[in-house]
Design a protein around this motif. Structure first.
Motif, mmCIF file in Angstrom:
data_model
loop_
_atom_site.group_PDB
_atom_site.id
_atom_site.type_symbol
_atom_site.label_atom_id
_atom_site.label_comp_id
_atom_site.label_asym_id
_atom_site.label_seq_id
_atom_site.Cartn_x
_atom_site.Cartn_y
_atom_site.Cartn_z
ATOM 1 N N THR A 118 10.495 195.664 46.445
ATOM 2 C CA THR A 118 10.612 195.614 47.913
ATOM 3 C C THR A 118 11.939 194.995 48.318
ATOM 4 O OG1 THR A 118 8.225 195.470 48.142
ATOM 5 C CG2 THR A 118 9.548 194.773 50.032
ATOM 6 N N HIS A 119 12.326 193.916 47.625
ATOM 7 C CA HIS A 119 13.599 193.248 47.911
ATOM 8 C C HIS A 119 14.768 194.188 47.649
ATOM 9 C CE1 HIS A 119 16.609 190.129 48.253
ATOM 10 N NE2 HIS A 119 17.054 190.440 47.036
ATOM 11 N N LEU A 120 14.704 194.919 46.540
ATOM 12 C CA LEU A 120 15.773 195.875 46.215
ATOM 13 C C LEU A 120 15.892 196.952 47.277
ATOM 14 C CD1 LEU A 120 15.084 196.359 42.392
ATOM 15 C CD2 LEU A 120 17.085 195.255 43.392
ATOM 16 N N TYR A 127 28.395 205.343 36.367
ATOM 17 C CA TYR A 127 28.062 205.784 35.018
ATOM 18 C C TYR A 127 26.891 204.950 34.487
ATOM 19 C CZ TYR A 127 30.723 201.696 33.389
ATOM 20 O OH TYR A 127 31.175 200.422 33.175
ATOM 21 N N SER A 128 26.075 205.571 33.679
ATOM 22 C CA SER A 128 24.936 204.922 33.028
ATOM 23 C C SER A 128 23.861 204.435 33.991
ATOM 24 C CB SER A 128 25.412 203.751 32.144
ATOM 25 O OG SER A 128 26.243 204.227 31.117
ATOM 26 N N THR A 129 23.768 205.039 35.174
ATOM 27 C CA THR A 129 22.639 204.714 36.053
ATOM 28 C C THR A 129 21.421 205.560 35.690
ATOM 29 O OG1 THR A 129 23.489 206.284 37.692
ATOM 30 C CG2 THR A 129 23.989 203.956 38.056
ATOM 31 N N VAL A 146 17.912 206.820 45.375
ATOM 32 C CA VAL A 146 16.911 206.571 44.341
ATOM 33 C C VAL A 146 17.307 205.317 43.571
ATOM 34 C CG1 VAL A 146 15.824 207.464 42.243
ATOM 35 C CG2 VAL A 146 16.403 209.033 44.108
ATOM 36 N N ILE A 147 16.376 204.362 43.476
ATOM 37 C CA ILE A 147 16.621 203.153 42.683
ATOM 38 C C ILE A 147 15.958 203.344 41.328
ATOM 39 C CG2 ILE A 147 16.321 200.659 42.538
ATOM 40 C CD1 ILE A 147 16.202 200.572 45.575
ATOM 41 N N ASN A 148 16.781 203.327 40.296
ATOM 42 C CA ASN A 148 16.312 203.564 38.936
ATOM 43 C C ASN A 148 16.221 202.245 38.172
ATOM 44 O OD1 ASN A 148 15.516 205.189 36.790
ATOM 45 N ND2 ASN A 148 17.603 205.585 36.104
ATOM 46 N N LEU A 180 21.973 207.777 42.856
ATOM 47 C CA LEU A 180 21.133 207.011 41.939
ATOM 48 C C LEU A 180 21.723 205.612 41.778
ATOM 49 C CD1 LEU A 180 18.589 207.585 40.267
ATOM 50 C CD2 LEU A 180 20.076 208.124 38.333
ATOM 51 N N LEU A 181 20.909 204.602 42.096
ATOM 52 C CA LEU A 181 21.332 203.210 41.977
ATOM 53 C C LEU A 181 20.593 202.545 40.823
ATOM 54 C CD1 LEU A 181 21.164 202.189 45.766
ATOM 55 C CD2 LEU A 181 23.153 203.002 44.500
#
Length: 203
Positions: A199-201, A41-43, A186-188, A156-157
Motif C-alpha cells: 500500500t505504501h509503495l 534494466y532488470s525490473t 506495474v510494481i514488480n 514496470l517499477l
C-alpha cells in the motif's frame, strides 16, 4: 514500399506500381496495436512478457539482457528477424538463438522481431525495450523513439527501487504531454512484502 517503387521504376518492371498499390492498400487495412513494456534494466520486463505469453521466449538475467527494441507478434511460423545499426537484417528460422544472452548476433542487434505461431493475440505486438537508464544513450533513445508508436505503455517499477529519476521523469512526461496514451504502472518484485508495504509503495 517507396524504395520498392523506385527499384521497380529503375528496372522498368511493368505493372509494378499496381502490385505495390495493392500491397499498400492491404497493409493499411490491418491495424497492429502495440503494447510497449518500459522500465529500468532488470525490473523484470522480459520476465513479465514471458509470463503474459506463458512461454520462455525472452532471455532473463539479473544483468541487463535487452539492448534492442524487440517486437513479438503472431506469425505463420516461429522466426526471428535481427536488424543491426548498419541496416543489415538477418532472418532465422525458429527462436532458439534468443536463449543465450551472450550470443553476439543478439547482443549487437538494435531491433528484433520475433514471430510466433502460437502467439495468443492476432493484431497485437508486445514490445520489449532497453532499460530507461541504459548508459548507451543511443540505445536508451530507441525506447523513447518508439513510445509515440505505442497504443499503450506499461511502465514496470521495481518495488525495491522506486527512486529512479529516469522512470518518474518518463511517467511525468507521458502524463503531461501525451494524455491520450494509455498508461499502466506495474510494481514488480513485491514478493515477501506485507500488504502495508505494498500500500505504501502504491501511494
Amino acid at each position: 514500399l517507396d524504395e520498392l517503387t523506385d527499384i521497380a521504376n529503375t528496372l522498368k518492371i511493368g505493372n509494378a506500381e499496381s502490385f505495390i498499390a495493392n500491397i499498400s492498400e492491404k497493409s493499411s487495412s490491418i491495424h497492429m496495436l502495440q503494447l510497449a513494456v518500459i522500465g529500468r534494466y532488470s525490473t523484470g520486463k522480459s520476465t513479465l512478457i514471458n509470463s503474459l505469453l506463458s512461454m520462455n521466449i525472452l532471455p532473463t538475467s539479473p544483468t541487463p539482457t535487452t539492448k534492442a527494441i524487440t517486437y513479438i507478434l503472431k506469425g505463420k511460423k516461429d522466426s526471428l528477424a535481427i536488424e543491426y545499426p548498419t541496416g543489415e537484417i538477418i532472418i532465422k528460422d525458429g527462436v532458439a538463438e534468443l536463449s543465450s544472452i551472450y550470443n553476439d548476433q543478439i547482443t549487437q542487434a538494435r531491433k528484433m522481431t520475433i514471430s510466433l505461431e502460437h502467439f495468443p493475440f492476432d493484431h497485437l505486438a508486445i514490445v520489449d525495450t532497453p532499460g530507461l537508464e541504459e548508459p548507451d544513450q543511443d540505445i536508451a533513445q530507441l525506447t523513447l523513439n518508439m513510445v509515440p508508436e505505442a497504443d499503450a505503455v506499461v511502465v514496470l517499477l521495481d518495488a525495491n527501487y522506486l527512486q529512479s529519476k529516469a522512470e518518474f521523469e518518463f511517467i511525468s512526461s507521458l502524463l503531461h504531454n501525451d494524455k491520450d496514451r494509455k498508461l499502466f504502472i506495474v510494481i514488480n518484485k513485491t514478493d515477501g512484502k506485507s500488504q502495508d508495504d505494498v500500500t505504501h509503495l502504491v501511494n
